[in-house]
Design a protein around this motif. Structure first.
Motif, PDB file in Angstrom:
ATOM      1  N   GLY A  11       0.810  -1.216   0.000  1.00 59.28           N
ATOM      2  CA  GLY A  11       0.000   0.000   0.000  1.00 59.28           C
ATOM      3  C   GLY A  11       0.843   1.266   0.000  1.00 59.28           C
ATOM      4  N   LEU A  12       1.866   1.313   0.865  1.00 61.93           N
ATOM      5  CA  LEU A  12       2.726   2.498   0.913  1.00 61.93           C
ATOM      6  C   LEU A  12       3.549   2.616  -0.360  1.00 61.93           C
ATOM      7  N   ALA A  13       4.014   1.482  -0.887  1.00 62.31           N
ATOM      8  CA  ALA A  13       4.784   1.511  -2.138  1.00 62.31           C
ATOM      9  C   ALA A  13       3.935   2.077  -3.277  1.00 62.31           C
ATOM     10  N   GLN A  14       2.672   1.690  -3.339  1.00 64.73           N
ATOM     11  CA  GLN A  14       1.793   2.225  -4.379  1.00 64.73           C
ATOM     12  C   GLN A  14       1.552   3.713  -4.160  1.00 64.73           C
ATOM     13  N   GLN A  15       1.328   4.108  -2.907  1.00 63.17           N
ATOM     14  CA  GLN A  15       1.093   5.523  -2.591  1.00 63.17           C
ATOM     15  C   GLN A  15       2.276   6.382  -3.032  1.00 63.17           C
ATOM     16  N   LEU A  16       3.492   5.905  -2.770  1.00 63.69           N
ATOM     17  CA  LEU A  16       4.701   6.673  -3.070  1.00 63.69           C
ATOM     18  C   LEU A  16       5.263   6.380  -4.459  1.00 63.69           C
ATOM     19  N   THR A  17       4.648   5.450  -5.151  1.00 58.19           N
ATOM     20  CA  THR A  17       5.113   4.964  -6.464  1.00 58.19           C
ATOM     21  C   THR A  17       6.596   4.591  -6.432  1.00 58.19           C
ATOM     22  N   ILE A  18       6.916   3.687  -5.492  1.00 52.36           N
ATOM     23  CA  ILE A  18       8.268   3.172  -5.353  1.00 52.36           C
ATOM     24  C   ILE A  18       8.204   1.654  -5.256  1.00 52.36           C
ATOM     25  N   ASN A  19       9.352   1.030  -5.289  1.00 56.23           N
ATOM     26  CA  ASN A  19       9.451  -0.417  -5.207  1.00 56.23           C
ATOM     27  C   ASN A  19       9.070  -0.895  -3.799  1.00 56.23           C
ATOM     28  N   PRO A  20       8.230  -1.921  -3.689  1.00 54.24           N
ATOM     29  CA  PRO A  20       7.857  -2.438  -2.366  1.00 54.24           C
ATOM     30  C   PRO A  20       9.055  -2.884  -1.526  1.00 54.24           C
ATOM     31  N   ASN A  21      10.132  -3.330  -2.168  1.00 58.34           N
ATOM     32  CA  ASN A  21      11.321  -3.737  -1.410  1.00 58.34           C
ATOM     33  C   ASN A  21      11.915  -2.564  -0.632  1.00 58.34           C
ATOM     34  N   THR A  22      11.784  -1.355  -1.163  1.00 57.20           N
ATOM     35  CA  THR A  22      12.281  -0.159  -0.487  1.00 57.20           C
ATOM     36  C   THR A  22      11.490   0.096   0.792  1.00 57.20           C
ATOM     37  N   VAL A  23      10.170  -0.051   0.709  1.00 61.83           N
ATOM     38  CA  VAL A  23       9.317   0.127   1.886  1.00 61.83           C
ATOM     39  C   VAL A  23       9.603  -0.980   2.898  1.00 61.83           C
ATOM     40  N   ALA A  24       9.739  -2.205   2.424  1.00 61.67           N
ATOM     41  CA  ALA A  24      10.024  -3.332   3.315  1.00 61.67           C
ATOM     42  C   ALA A  24      11.335  -3.099   4.071  1.00 61.67           C
ATOM     43  N   LYS A  25      12.336  -2.567   3.379  1.00 62.51           N
ATOM     44  CA  LYS A  25      13.627  -2.282   4.017  1.00 62.51           C
ATOM     45  C   LYS A  25      13.457  -1.229   5.112  1.00 62.51           C
ATOM     46  N   ALA A  26      12.704  -0.181   4.837  1.00 62.23           N
ATOM     47  CA  ALA A  26      12.476   0.878   5.826  1.00 62.23           C
ATOM     48  C   ALA A  26      11.711   0.342   7.026  1.00 62.23           C
ATOM     49  N   TYR A  27      10.636  -0.401   6.768  1.00 61.92           N
ATOM     50  CA  TYR A  27       9.847  -0.971   7.860  1.00 61.92           C
ATOM     51  C   TYR A  27      10.693  -1.926   8.705  1.00 61.92           C
ATOM     52  N   ALA A  28      11.544  -2.712   8.060  1.00 59.35           N
ATOM     53  CA  ALA A  28      12.397  -3.646   8.803  1.00 59.35           C
ATOM     54  C   ALA A  28      13.353  -2.893   9.725  1.00 59.35           C
ATOM     55  N   GLU A  29      13.916  -1.800   9.233  1.00 61.18           N
ATOM     56  CA  GLU A  29      14.820  -1.005  10.067  1.00 61.18           C
ATOM     57  C   GLU A  29      14.074  -0.416  11.263  1.00 61.18           C
ATOM     58  N   LEU A  30      12.877   0.109  11.023  1.00 67.06           N
ATOM     59  CA  LEU A  30      12.079   0.686  12.104  1.00 67.06           C
ATOM     60  C   LEU A  30      11.673  -0.373  13.127  1.00 67.06           C
ATOM     61  N   ALA A  31      11.372  -1.570  12.670  1.00 67.28           N
ATOM     62  CA  ALA A  31      11.020  -2.653  13.589  1.00 67.28           C
ATOM     63  C   ALA A  31      12.237  -3.098  14.400  1.00 67.28           C
ATOM     64  N   THR A  32      13.380  -3.197  13.744  1.00 67.85           N
ATOM     65  CA  THR A  32      14.610  -3.587  14.433  1.00 67.85           C
ATOM     66  C   THR A  32      14.976  -2.581  15.517  1.00 67.85           C
ATOM     67  N   GLU A  33      14.741  -1.298  15.235  1.00 67.88           N
ATOM     68  CA  GLU A  33      15.057  -0.246  16.210  1.00 67.88           C
ATOM     69  C   GLU A  33      14.000  -0.110  17.302  1.00 67.88           C
ATOM     70  N   GLY A  34      12.878  -0.820  17.168  1.00 62.90           N
ATOM     71  CA  GLY A  34      11.855  -0.785  18.198  1.00 62.90           C
ATOM     72  C   GLY A  34      10.771   0.265  17.994  1.00 62.90           C
ATOM     73  N   TRP A  35      10.764   0.948  16.869  1.00 60.64           N
ATOM     74  CA  TRP A  35       9.730   1.946  16.583  1.00 60.64           C
ATOM     75  C   TRP A  35       8.417   1.283  16.188  1.00 60.64           C
ATOM     76  N   LEU A  36       8.510   0.144  15.515  1.00 65.94           N
ATOM     77  CA  LEU A  36       7.333  -0.589  15.042  1.00 65.94           C
ATOM     78  C   LEU A  36       7.373  -1.998  15.584  1.00 65.94           C
ATOM     79  N   GLU A  37       6.167  -2.607  15.677  1.00 67.10           N
ATOM     80  CA  GLU A  37       6.092  -4.011  16.053  1.00 67.10           C
ATOM     81  C   GLU A  37       5.204  -4.720  15.043  1.00 67.10           C
ATOM     82  N   SER A  38       5.603  -5.923  14.721  1.00 68.71           N
ATOM     83  CA  SER A  38       4.846  -6.729  13.776  1.00 68.71           C
ATOM     84  C   SER A  38       3.896  -7.624  14.550  1.00 68.71           C
ATOM     85  N   ARG A  39       2.650  -7.653  14.105  1.00 66.68           N
ATOM     86  CA  ARG A  39       1.666  -8.554  14.698  1.00 66.68           C
ATOM     87  C   ARG A  39       1.295  -9.576  13.641  1.00 66.68           C
ATOM     88  N   GLN A  40       1.611 -10.819  13.947  1.00 67.21           N
ATOM     89  CA  GLN A  40       1.458 -11.916  12.993  1.00 67.21           C
ATOM     90  C   GLN A  40       0.093 -11.887  12.312  1.00 67.21           C
TER      91      GLN A  40
END
Length: 136
Positions: free
Chosen positions: A47-76
């Motif tokens: 959804g964010l990749a479509q909104q920003l018209t960028i590659n989904p892998n770029t968004v996934a990389k950003a989200y992964a960094e934010l999750a690793t740093e503790g800003w975001l949490e993934s809920r299965q």
């Protein structure tokens, strides 16, 4: 109940930072200022990749960094959510990063030839502009 939050960010093509870093910085700022609150759901990677018209892998990389740093949490099976605030870095690491950020800032600003009091006034103004969002 978590609310799904539209992520209103913009990517600047002329920005020297990679797009994933721009996303990371924008999400951090939104969390720090209270625009995104603990428990808010972020848009899906696609959804964010479509909104920003960028590659989904770029968004996934950003989200992964934010999750690793503790800003975001993934809920299965549910997605990514803003995590409950906690101290993400040790005091020593926070101090080191602050020193690094100040040095980078000074190196960028010194060439602009502004008087120090004017630079300080602008910084004070910007911090005051952020304060109402964070406390509201």
């Amino acid at each position: 109940m978590a609310r799904t939050q539209a992520l209103m960010i913009q990517i600047a093509t002329g920005d020297p930072r990679p797009i994933s870093k721009q996303i990371v910085d924008a999400v951090r700022m939104k969390i720090a200022t209270g625009d995104l609150e603990p428990g808010d759901q972020l848009p899906s990677v696609r959804g964010l990749a479509q909104q920003l018209t960028i590659n989904p892998n770029t968004v996934a990389k950003a989200y992964a960094e934010l999750a690793t740093e503790g800003w975001l949490e993934s809920r299965q099976g549910l997605g990514l959510y803003v995590a409950t605030p906690r101290q993400r870095l040790s005091d020593a690491e926070r101090e080191r990063r602050l020193d690094d950020a100040i040095q980078r800032f000074l190196n960028d600003v010194i060439a602009l030839d502004y008087p120090p009091d004017e630079v300080q006034a602008r910084l004070d103004y910007e911090f005051r502009a952020l304060a109402p969002k964070k406390t509201a």
